[in-house]
Write an enzyme that holds these catalytic residues in place. Structure first.
Site, PDB file in Angstrom:
ATOM      1  N   CYS A   1      -8.192  12.157  -2.181  1.00  0.00           N
ATOM      2  CA  CYS A   1      -6.989  12.689  -2.416  1.00  0.00           C
ATOM      3  C   CYS A   1      -6.821  13.473  -2.450  1.00  0.00           C
ATOM      4  O   CYS A   1      -6.956  14.038  -4.026  1.00  0.00           O
ATOM      5  CB  CYS A   1      -6.167  11.391  -3.328  1.00  0.00           C
TER       6      CYS A   1
ATOM      7  N   ILE B   1      -2.429   7.894  -9.495  1.00  0.00           N
ATOM      8  CA  ILE B   1      -1.848   8.663  -8.514  1.00  0.00           C
ATOM      9  C   ILE B   1      -2.287   9.569  -8.622  1.00  0.00           C
ATOM     10  O   ILE B   1      -2.812  10.016  -9.417  1.00  0.00           O
ATOM     11  CB  ILE B   1      -0.706   9.028  -8.950  1.00  0.00           C
TER      12      ILE B   1
ATOM     13  N   ARG C   1       2.325   4.636   4.201  1.00  0.00           N
ATOM     14  CA  ARG C   1       2.204   4.428   2.580  1.00  0.00           C
ATOM     15  C   ARG C   1       2.236   5.913   1.768  1.00  0.00           C
ATOM     16  O   ARG C   1       3.159   5.579   1.309  1.00  0.00           O
ATOM     17  CB  ARG C   1       0.540   5.003   2.948  1.00  0.00           C
TER      18      ARG C   1
ATOM     19  N   ARG D   1     -14.420   4.990  -2.001  1.00  0.00           N
ATOM     20  CA  ARG D   1     -15.818   5.981  -1.733  1.00  0.00           C
ATOM     21  C   ARG D   1     -16.926   4.462  -2.610  1.00  0.00           C
ATOM     22  O   ARG D   1     -17.549   5.486  -1.609  1.00  0.00           O
ATOM     23  CB  ARG D   1     -15.478   7.121  -2.702  1.00  0.00           C
TER      24      ARG D   1
ATOM     25  N   GLY E   1     -26.549  13.793 -20.400  1.00  0.00           N
ATOM     26  CA  GLY E   1     -27.461  13.693 -18.968  1.00  0.00           C
ATOM     27  C   GLY E   1     -28.485  14.996 -19.008  1.00  0.00           C
ATOM     28  O   GLY E   1     -29.435  14.736 -20.560  1.00  0.00           O
TER      29      GLY E   1
ATOM     30  N   TRP F   1     -12.672   8.769   4.560  1.00  0.00           N
ATOM     31  CA  TRP F   1     -11.416  10.442   5.227  1.00  0.00           C
ATOM     32  C   TRP F   1     -10.291   8.500   4.627  1.00  0.00           C
ATOM     33  O   TRP F   1     -10.241   7.532   3.824  1.00  0.00           O
ATOM     34  CB  TRP F   1     -11.137  10.216   6.332  1.00  0.00           C
ATOM     35  N   GLY F   2      -9.154   9.807   3.560  1.00  0.00           N
ATOM     36  CA  GLY F   2      -8.080   9.380   3.321  1.00  0.00           C
ATOM     37  C   GLY F   2      -7.017   9.036   4.235  1.00  0.00           C
ATOM     38  O   GLY F   2      -6.730   9.246   5.010  1.00  0.00           O
TER      39      GLY F   2
ATOM     40  N   SER G   1     -11.315   9.523  -4.773  1.00  0.00           N
ATOM     41  CA  SER G   1     -11.747  11.158  -4.880  1.00  0.00           C
ATOM     42  C   SER G   1     -11.765  11.959  -3.373  1.00  0.00           C
ATOM     43  O   SER G   1     -11.704  13.391  -2.870  1.00  0.00           O
ATOM     44  CB  SER G   1     -13.355  10.426  -4.121  1.00  0.00           C
TER      45      SER G   1
ATOM     46  N   ASP H   1       0.306  -1.366  -0.335  1.00  0.00           N
ATOM     47  CA  ASP H   1      -0.318   0.083  -0.210  1.00  0.00           C
ATOM     48  C   ASP H   1       0.572   1.397  -0.043  1.00  0.00           C
ATOM     49  O   ASP H   1       1.799   1.535   1.390  1.00  0.00           O
ATOM     50  CB  ASP H   1      -1.128   0.126   1.267  1.00  0.00           C
TER      51      ASP H   1
END
Length: 506
Positions: A320, A314, A419, A383, A489, A407-408, A318, A262
């Site tokens: 990050c 990288i 990490r 997410r 849409g 949370w990240g 969502s 990780d």
């Protein structure tokens, strides 16, 4: 002078699939989403470890614990237990997944005749099991004296200090089987005698295993379950490039099926050192993925190092903020496309197929289909899974709407220095690369994932594909303009819910 890429890096939202011919045989129920998880010699051997659906849960404390692992394995996917915790705690989570369901399991809730109803209640709350063997020494392999099930007691009519020996079902009234019986025969005994559980004993009547009716029923209801040879759920676990010499042995002992390093950036010597250590001590028996990378060079480095799969992505998650904080990253769609090409080139050169995982950048369900079409073998989602009951985060009420905390691992809340560490001696998170947030609560995993998988299968059928490799071969992708996104849409209409709201305001 820096190297400049000719094309801009693009996201999934900038692409659409162009439909192909759909034969009459191409219907969603016929689609097979099975996909390889680890490296193998494609065309010469079967992949030793495959996913039944192309979805794994992220290595995050807000997403993947043992509860999530069981729920996702039941549906055909795999969870990677988060590594930002003590070695003992992570190994215990892995062990709970492996012991949750199996053909023959060692009992973890055992009683003696001198224990009380209060002890039964406490054990049930601790392990969640209502069936508990009674042995002479209270161990999982003691001499079998009886059994306690939910039918043996009523809390409203029995005192909590009542001894187990007074209300248990004694050994002479029990149906048991001798060690060595096949799982099929054991399940037949359970069915014939209308049992919920069948104890397996040795020649001296010592308890060896338990076989449960619910395990058989569960597999019939969930044919895509991810199971090992002992009918136990498959589970992965995250590790870091720091304490692997202590963490990996504990996870292997607990029964982990696959590991994953990780890290926010995998194109590093630290990951190679970690893989080298695993290969030196376990050979190819322990499967280990690595990452994350964003281009073909990063993939090649990890593939040459011996990674069993490589994660791509990288800064696209969502939660990050790596791109915002450090200016490092790449649009996820472009990264997947380039790494897929590198994977295919590596296969042509070596005969070894190294699966790739798209991690991050997925906002809508159709982005999963796009990632697969672009070459990803499976996707890792944070997410998406954080929204469900099975994720370990809290469900909270925010402005009248239920949310789940998310949370990240690069946030101050997680403080996952392992990490994001780049080799320094200071074990701290110097700055944040993730945020602390909420995601809308979505209910049970099973209900939501069924809809997502149906969307993926329907998309594949629109492209005339029944398998993921066929989908990748037949898919036609087009870059779309900003106005195409608007056109895709609902537009130029007044939606009914908004019209109703407007009439009420007037």
């Amino acid at each position: 002078m820096a190297f400049y890429y000719d094309e801009p890096s693009r996201t999934f939202n900038e692409y659409l699939l162009v439909p192909g011919h759909t034969p009459a045989s191409c219907i969603p129920t016929a689609v097979d989403l099975r996909t390889p998880l680890v490296r193998y010699r494609k065309g010469q051997e079967e992949c030793p470890l495959c996913l039944n659906i192309p979805m794994v849960s992220a290595i995050m404390a807000a997403v993947s614990d043992d509860k999530m692992a069981v729920a996702l394995a039941t549906e055909g996917g795999l969870s990677f237990i988060y590594g930002n915790q003590s070695i003992e705690s992570e190994a215990a989570m892995v062990a709970r997944v492996k012991n949750y369901k199996a053909g023959f399991v060692e009992s973890d809730s055992n009683l003696t005749m001198d224990m009380t109803l209060a002890d039964v209640v406490e054990l049930k709350e601790q392990f969640g099991h209502s069936t508990m063997p009674v042995t002479d020494d209270g161990s999982a392999h003691g001499k079998l004296l009886g059994i306690v099930t939910s039918r043996d007691y009523r809390l409203s009519r029995m005192p909590l200090d009542l001894k187990v020996g007074e209300f248990m079902t004694p050994r002479e009234r029990m149906v048991v089987a001798k060690n060595g019986i096949s799982l099929k025969d054991a399940n037949d005994l359970i069915w014939d005698h209308k049992l919920n559980a069948l104890p397996i004993v040795d020649e001296d009547d010592h308890l060896v295993y338990m076989v449960f009716r619910k395990d058989y029923d569960s597999h019939k209801s969930n044919p895509l379950e991810m199971l090992d040879a002992q009918k136990r759920y498959l589970v992965g676990a995250g590790i870091n490039s720091r304490d692997y010499a202590e963490r990996v042995p504990a996870l292997v002992e607990a029964g982990v099926d696959v590991l994953c390093i990780d890290s926010s950036e995998g194109f590093s010597d630290w990951q190679k050192f970690t893989i080298d250590w695993v290969r030196e001590h376990y050979g190819d028996s322990v499967k280990i993925g690595a990452g994350n990378v964003a281009d073909g060079d990063g993939f090649r480095f990890l593939a040459d190092a011996g990674a069993d799969f490589v994660k791509i992505g990288i800064g696209g998650g969502s939660i990050c903020i790596t791109r915002e904080t450090k200016g490092i990253g790449r649009g996820q769609a472009t990264a997947v496309i380039e790494v897929a090409k590198a994977r295919d080139e590596y296969f042509k050169e070596t005969g070894i197929y190294v699966p790739i995982c798209s991690d991050g950048g997925i906002v809508y369900d159709h982005h999963i289909s796009l990632a697969l079409a672009m070459g990803a073998d499976f996707v890792m989602l944070g997410r998406y899974f954080a929204r469900f009951d099975e994720s370990p985060s809290n469900k909270v009420l925010v402005n009248g709407t239920y949310m789940k905390e998310y949370w990240g691992e690069g946030s101050a809340r997680a403080r996952n220095w392992g990490r994001y560490d780049l080799g320094g001696k200071k074990k701290t998170l110097s700055f944040e690369e993730g945020v602390d947030s909420y995601v809308p609560y979505a209910g049970h995993l099973k209900d939501n994932i069924a809809v997502t998988l149906l969307k993926i299968k329907s998309t594949m059928c629109n492209c005339g594909a029944l398998t993921i490799p066929e989908f990748q071969e037949k898919a036609k992708l087009t870059v779309i303009s900003s106005t195409s996104i608007v056109e895709g849409g609902a537009h130029d209409v007044v939606l009914k819910d908004k019209a109703t709201f407007a009439s009420r305001v007037q």
